[in-house]
Design a protein around this motif. Structure first.
Motif, PDB file in Angstrom:
ATOM      1  N   SER A  65       0.886  -1.183   0.372  1.00  0.00           N
ATOM      2  CA  SER A  65      -0.016   0.315   0.094  1.00  0.00           C
ATOM      3  C   SER A  65       0.774   1.285   0.420  1.00  0.00           C
ATOM      4  O   SER A  65       0.378   2.021  -1.014  1.00  0.00           O
ATOM      5  CB  SER A  65      -0.807  -0.109   1.322  1.00  0.00           C
ATOM      6  N   LEU A  66       1.352   1.410   0.462  1.00  0.00           N
ATOM      7  CA  LEU A  66       3.044   2.526   1.009  1.00  0.00           C
ATOM      8  C   LEU A  66       3.892   2.572  -0.518  1.00  0.00           C
ATOM      9  O   LEU A  66       3.143   3.656  -0.900  1.00  0.00           O
ATOM     10  CB  LEU A  66       3.554   2.064   2.152  1.00  0.00           C
ATOM     11  N   THR A  67       3.800   1.269  -1.589  1.00  0.00           N
ATOM     12  CA  THR A  67       4.100   1.663  -2.727  1.00  0.00           C
ATOM     13  C   THR A  67       3.989   2.050  -3.310  1.00  0.00           C
ATOM     14  O   THR A  67       4.221   2.799  -4.348  1.00  0.00           O
ATOM     15  CB  THR A  67       4.767   0.337  -3.013  1.00  0.00           C
ATOM     16  N   LYS A  68       2.332   1.885  -3.446  1.00  0.00           N
ATOM     17  CA  LYS A  68       1.342   2.654  -4.219  1.00  0.00           C
ATOM     18  C   LYS A  68       0.952   3.939  -4.357  1.00  0.00           C
ATOM     19  O   LYS A  68       0.668   5.516  -5.340  1.00  0.00           O
ATOM     20  CB  LYS A  68      -0.219   2.111  -4.258  1.00  0.00           C
ATOM     21  N   ALA A  69       1.147   4.452  -2.428  1.00  0.00           N
ATOM     22  CA  ALA A  69       1.234   6.024  -2.161  1.00  0.00           C
ATOM     23  C   ALA A  69       1.830   6.531  -2.631  1.00  0.00           C
ATOM     24  O   ALA A  69       2.470   7.315  -2.940  1.00  0.00           O
ATOM     25  CB  ALA A  69       1.008   6.030  -0.644  1.00  0.00           C
ATOM     26  N   GLU A  70       3.152   5.976  -2.554  1.00  0.00           N
ATOM     27  CA  GLU A  70       4.083   6.717  -3.281  1.00  0.00           C
ATOM     28  C   GLU A  70       4.140   6.597  -4.758  1.00  0.00           C
ATOM     29  O   GLU A  70       4.663   7.975  -5.412  1.00  0.00           O
ATOM     30  CB  GLU A  70       5.434   5.670  -2.820  1.00  0.00           C
ATOM     31  N   ALA A  71       3.563   6.189  -5.560  1.00  0.00           N
ATOM     32  CA  ALA A  71       3.506   6.146  -7.202  1.00  0.00           C
ATOM     33  C   ALA A  71       1.966   7.141  -7.167  1.00  0.00           C
ATOM     34  O   ALA A  71       2.627   7.590  -8.772  1.00  0.00           O
ATOM     35  CB  ALA A  71       3.708   5.167  -7.762  1.00  0.00           C
ATOM     36  N   ALA A 194       4.653  12.459   8.343  1.00  0.00           N
ATOM     37  CA  ALA A 194       3.439  13.019   8.197  1.00  0.00           C
ATOM     38  C   ALA A 194       3.070  12.722   6.957  1.00  0.00           C
ATOM     39  O   ALA A 194       2.406  13.278   6.309  1.00  0.00           O
ATOM     40  CB  ALA A 194       4.445  14.808   8.236  1.00  0.00           C
ATOM     41  N   THR A 195       4.120  12.622   6.039  1.00  0.00           N
ATOM     42  CA  THR A 195       4.157  12.708   3.683  1.00  0.00           C
ATOM     43  C   THR A 195       2.864  11.721   3.828  1.00  0.00           C
ATOM     44  O   THR A 195       2.613  11.811   2.832  1.00  0.00           O
ATOM     45  CB  THR A 195       4.480  13.182   3.322  1.00  0.00           C
ATOM     46  N   ARG A 196       4.298  10.712   4.293  1.00  0.00           N
ATOM     47  CA  ARG A 196       3.245   9.375   4.397  1.00  0.00           C
ATOM     48  C   ARG A 196       1.948   9.463   4.615  1.00  0.00           C
ATOM     49  O   ARG A 196       1.178   8.395   3.647  1.00  0.00           O
ATOM     50  CB  ARG A 196       4.471   8.363   4.721  1.00  0.00           C
ATOM     51  N   ARG A 197       1.705   9.464   5.478  1.00  0.00           N
ATOM     52  CA  ARG A 197      -0.254   9.622   5.880  1.00  0.00           C
ATOM     53  C   ARG A 197      -0.993  10.741   5.355  1.00  0.00           C
ATOM     54  O   ARG A 197      -2.109  10.579   4.969  1.00  0.00           O
ATOM     55  CB  ARG A 197       0.333  10.196   7.362  1.00  0.00           C
ATOM     56  N   LEU A 198       0.068  11.821   4.187  1.00  0.00           N
ATOM     57  CA  LEU A 198      -0.918  12.459   3.004  1.00  0.00           C
ATOM     58  C   LEU A 198      -1.058  11.057   2.157  1.00  0.00           C
ATOM     59  O   LEU A 198      -2.186  11.445   1.367  1.00  0.00           O
ATOM     60  CB  LEU A 198       0.029  13.633   3.523  1.00  0.00           C
ATOM     61  N   LYS A 199      -0.181  10.689   1.609  1.00  0.00           N
ATOM     62  CA  LYS A 199      -0.538   9.660   0.600  1.00  0.00           C
ATOM     63  C   LYS A 199      -1.372   9.122   0.544  1.00  0.00           C
ATOM     64  O   LYS A 199      -1.991   8.567   0.093  1.00  0.00           O
ATOM     65  CB  LYS A 199       1.151   9.823  -0.216  1.00  0.00           C
ATOM     66  N   SER A 200      -0.780   8.285   2.016  1.00  0.00           N
ATOM     67  CA  SER A 200      -1.478   7.293   1.763  1.00  0.00           C
ATOM     68  C   SER A 200      -3.159   7.415   2.279  1.00  0.00           C
ATOM     69  O   SER A 200      -4.052   6.909   1.757  1.00  0.00           O
ATOM     70  CB  SER A 200      -1.262   6.819   2.921  1.00  0.00           C
ATOM     71  N   HIS A 204      -7.058   6.706  -2.363  1.00  0.00           N
ATOM     72  CA  HIS A 204      -8.022   5.839  -3.105  1.00  0.00           C
ATOM     73  C   HIS A 204      -8.818   6.897  -3.789  1.00  0.00           C
ATOM     74  O   HIS A 204     -10.108   6.895  -4.703  1.00  0.00           O
ATOM     75  CB  HIS A 204      -9.311   5.982  -1.702  1.00  0.00           C
ATOM     76  N   GLU A 205      -7.596   8.214  -4.052  1.00  0.00           N
ATOM     77  CA  GLU A 205      -8.476   8.897  -5.009  1.00  0.00           C
ATOM     78  C   GLU A 205      -7.674   9.036  -6.649  1.00  0.00           C
ATOM     79  O   GLU A 205      -8.091   9.421  -7.503  1.00  0.00           O
ATOM     80  CB  GLU A 205      -8.256  10.554  -4.545  1.00  0.00           C
ATOM     81  N   CYS A 206      -6.574   8.075  -6.081  1.00  0.00           N
ATOM     82  CA  CYS A 206      -5.757   8.167  -7.985  1.00  0.00           C
ATOM     83  C   CYS A 206      -4.834   7.342  -8.219  1.00  0.00           C
ATOM     84  O   CYS A 206      -4.420   6.802  -8.780  1.00  0.00           O
ATOM     85  CB  CYS A 206      -4.243   9.124  -7.337  1.00  0.00           C
ATOM     86  N   GLU A 207      -6.055   6.254  -7.696  1.00  0.00           N
ATOM     87  CA  GLU A 207      -5.801   4.879  -8.671  1.00  0.00           C
ATOM     88  C   GLU A 207      -5.860   4.377  -9.951  1.00  0.00           C
ATOM     89  O   GLU A 207      -4.654   3.708  -9.926  1.00  0.00           O
ATOM     90  CB  GLU A 207      -6.909   4.132  -8.106  1.00  0.00           C
ATOM     91  N   GLY A 208      -6.672   5.404 -10.254  1.00  0.00           N
ATOM     92  CA  GLY A 208      -5.730   5.485 -11.757  1.00  0.00           C
ATOM     93  C   GLY A 208      -4.676   6.006 -12.280  1.00  0.00           C
ATOM     94  O   GLY A 208      -4.494   5.772 -13.129  1.00  0.00           O
TER      95      GLY A 208
END
Length: 216
Positions: A65-71, A194-200, A204-208
């Motif tokens: 999940s974290l990898t997806k958030a970073e991408a 803090a930035t990881r929490r932001l992206k995580s 759900h808003e940027c799966e596309g």
């Protein structure tokens, strides 16, 4: 005609008194219990999610999940410093605003949040608080950022949401020659959290966007 004796009257009066007293006692107990329940519910703190406490069985899913958030790419529309005081003292030294901003910019860039990213999903980030406390021989840094988000399908930004990050450096005496560097390490760790929490929270808003990025 038989008249009740004094003993009978006293007995009946005692029973009535006892019954009324018991009823009042039950009502008082019920009210007190109800109030105690309400106060207990209102004062129960929300659990603080700590990624370091994730069980080993769930760690693989968390890292994915974290990898997806970073991408997930986000356009950084603005980055401001809204702290009431721009000073961040560590012992007798001061972490400059430029140094703090560079750490925050780098962390956002590592999480794929930059002004140059090509996406219609954008955020405004403001630094609200940053401070370092010394607890015994440990340094604890806290950073709070406020974020407004605008997805590609919206015309306006959402209300601000706060994200808190904490970092710790153990056995880091502020009087040491390396105390300043250890404090910066703690601050960097807090900013990263803090930035990881932001992206995580926005994943759900940027799966596309993530799917498109993986397809390239």
């Amino acid at each position: 005609m038989t008249h009740p004796t004094n003993d009978t009257i006293n007995s009946e009066f005692s029973m009535m008194y006892s019954t009324n007293t018991l009823q009042r006692l039950l009502r008082t107990t019920f009210i007190c219990c109800g109030l105690s329940f309400v106060v207990a519910c209102a004062s129960t703190p929300e659990p603080d999610f700590n990624s370091s406490l994730i069980p080993a069985s769930q760690r693989k899913e968390y890292l994915a999940s974290l990898t997806k958030a970073e991408a997930c790419p986000l356009h950084l529309a603005s980055l401001t410093d809204e702290r009431s005081s721009k000073d961040l003292l560590v012992g007798s030294d001061n972490v400059s605003q430029d140094a703090l901003f560079n750490l925050l910019k780098q962390s956002l860039m590592n999480m794929n949040v930059t002004p140059d990213v090509a996406t219609d999903n954008s955020v405004k980030v403001s630094l609200e608080r940053a401070f370092v406390k010394t607890l015994g021989s440990n340094m604890v840094a806290t950073v709070i950022i406020d974020v407004q988000y605008r997805p590609h399908y919206a015309d306006e930004y959402s209300p601000s949401v706060s994200y808190r990050g904490k970092g710790m450096q153990v056995n880091a005496e502020s009087a040491d020659s390396q105390g300043y560097d250890r404090a910066e390490d703690a601050i960097e760790e807090a900013i990263t959290q803090a930035t990881r929490r932001l992206k995580s929270s926005l994943l759900h808003e940027c799966e596309g966007s993530v799917t498109n990025a993986n397809a390239i």
